[in-house]
Design a protein around this motif. Structure first.
Motif, PDB file in Angstrom:
ATOM      1  N   GLY A 122      -0.752   4.815  -5.137  1.00  0.00           N
ATOM      2  CA  GLY A 122      -1.210   5.612  -3.933  1.00  0.00           C
ATOM      3  C   GLY A 122      -2.371   6.297  -4.596  1.00  0.00           C
ATOM      4  O   GLY A 122      -2.723   6.395  -5.769  1.00  0.00           O
ATOM      5  N   SER A 138       1.524  10.740  -8.411  1.00  0.00           N
ATOM      6  CA  SER A 138       1.382   9.665  -7.934  1.00  0.00           C
ATOM      7  C   SER A 138       2.347   8.426  -7.863  1.00  0.00           C
ATOM      8  O   SER A 138       3.046   8.550  -8.970  1.00  0.00           O
ATOM      9  CB  SER A 138      -0.115   8.722  -8.687  1.00  0.00           C
ATOM     10  OG  SER A 138      -1.047   9.485  -8.438  1.00  0.00           O
ATOM     11  N   CYS A 168       6.584   8.939  -0.955  1.00  0.00           N
ATOM     12  CA  CYS A 168       5.668   7.894  -1.080  1.00  0.00           C
ATOM     13  C   CYS A 168       6.168   6.714   0.167  1.00  0.00           C
ATOM     14  O   CYS A 168       7.122   6.298  -0.113  1.00  0.00           O
ATOM     15  CB  CYS A 168       5.729   7.419  -2.311  1.00  0.00           C
ATOM     16  SG  CYS A 168       4.888   5.714  -2.568  1.00  0.00           S
ATOM     17  N   GLN A 194       0.930  -1.251  -0.059  1.00  0.00           N
ATOM     18  CA  GLN A 194      -0.223   0.000  -0.085  1.00  0.00           C
ATOM     19  C   GLN A 194       0.877   1.177   0.050  1.00  0.00           C
ATOM     20  O   GLN A 194       1.871   1.210   0.675  1.00  0.00           O
ATOM     21  CB  GLN A 194      -0.862  -0.033   1.269  1.00  0.00           C
ATOM     22  CG  GLN A 194      -1.983  -1.016   0.857  1.00  0.00           C
ATOM     23  CD  GLN A 194      -2.934  -1.072   2.217  1.00  0.00           C
ATOM     24  OE1 GLN A 194      -2.423  -0.750   3.633  1.00  0.00           O
ATOM     25  NE2 GLN A 194      -4.315  -1.299   2.038  1.00  0.00           N
ATOM     26  N   LEU A 195       0.580   2.359  -0.673  1.00  0.00           N
ATOM     27  CA  LEU A 195       1.364   3.228  -1.018  1.00  0.00           C
ATOM     28  C   LEU A 195       0.538   4.638  -0.451  1.00  0.00           C
ATOM     29  O   LEU A 195      -0.564   4.774  -0.880  1.00  0.00           O
ATOM     30  CB  LEU A 195       1.611   3.407  -2.572  1.00  0.00           C
ATOM     31  CG  LEU A 195       2.411   2.325  -3.067  1.00  0.00           C
ATOM     32  CD1 LEU A 195       2.377   2.398  -4.658  1.00  0.00           C
ATOM     33  CD2 LEU A 195       3.629   1.946  -2.465  1.00  0.00           C
ATOM     34  N   GLU A 196       1.284   5.436   0.015  1.00  0.00           N
ATOM     35  CA  GLU A 196       0.737   6.889   0.353  1.00  0.00           C
ATOM     36  C   GLU A 196       1.789   8.136   0.040  1.00  0.00           C
ATOM     37  O   GLU A 196       2.889   7.992   0.669  1.00  0.00           O
ATOM     38  CB  GLU A 196       0.319   6.870   1.905  1.00  0.00           C
ATOM     39  CG  GLU A 196      -0.488   8.192   2.251  1.00  0.00           C
ATOM     40  CD  GLU A 196      -1.017   8.235   3.748  1.00  0.00           C
ATOM     41  OE1 GLU A 196      -0.871   7.203   4.550  1.00  0.00           O
ATOM     42  OE2 GLU A 196      -1.649   9.268   4.099  1.00  0.00           O
ATOM     43  N   GLU A 197       1.297   9.017  -0.850  1.00  0.00           N
ATOM     44  CA  GLU A 197       2.085   9.965  -1.036  1.00  0.00           C
ATOM     45  C   GLU A 197       1.843  11.313   0.043  1.00  0.00           C
ATOM     46  O   GLU A 197       0.869  11.402   0.666  1.00  0.00           O
ATOM     47  CB  GLU A 197       1.669  10.539  -2.369  1.00  0.00           C
ATOM     48  CG  GLU A 197       2.189   9.702  -3.787  1.00  0.00           C
ATOM     49  CD  GLU A 197       0.669   8.768  -3.725  1.00  0.00           C
ATOM     50  OE1 GLU A 197       0.577   8.198  -4.842  1.00  0.00           O
ATOM     51  OE2 GLU A 197      -0.518   8.779  -3.078  1.00  0.00           O
TER      52      GLU A 197
END
Length: 124
Positions: free
Chosen positions: A115, A95, A22, A3-6
């Motif tokens: 993300g 992203s 990220c 899981q990715l979050e910027e």
């Protein structure tokens, strides 16, 4: 899976800099190729940069070469995009994405994980 979050987007004047981050979940981050893409309003998503598993190989879109730098810290499960000398045409949602194979780096459909994106706005 990953899981990715910027983070790190925002408003900056032309000529300024931003660093996007990220963060990835999971313990297998170092097994993924990481890419950065952007999508401006009314335009298709476009490739920005990619980095290999260990960070020793990178690829950039011609439009950002010499101004953007992609890097990663596998100990922190994080990939970065340092953006310098920003231009108004860089305004977009940025992203990060992840994939296993070091091929088709510029093709967004080859990435399996994405993300939500972070907005970057460059004012003139």
């Amino acid at each position: 899976q990953v899981q990715l979050e910027e983070s790190g987007g925002g408003l900056v004047q032309a000529g300024g800099s931003l660093r996007l981050s990220c963060a990835a979940s999971g313990r297998t981050f170092s097994t993924y190729i990481m890419g950065w893409f952007r999508q401006a309003p009314g335009k298709e998503r476009e490739f920005v940069a990619a980095i290999s598993w260990s960070g020793d190989s990178t690829k950039y879109a011609d439009s950002v070469k010499g101004r953007f730098t992609v890097s990663r810290d596998n100990a922190k499960n994080t990939v970065y995009l340092q953006m310098n000398s920003l231009k108004p045409e860089a305004t977009a949602v940025y992203s990060c994405a992840a994939k296993r194979a070091f091929s088709s780096l510029i093709t967004s459909t080859s990435y399996g994980y994405w993300g939500q994106g972070t907005q970057v706005t460059v004012s003139s």
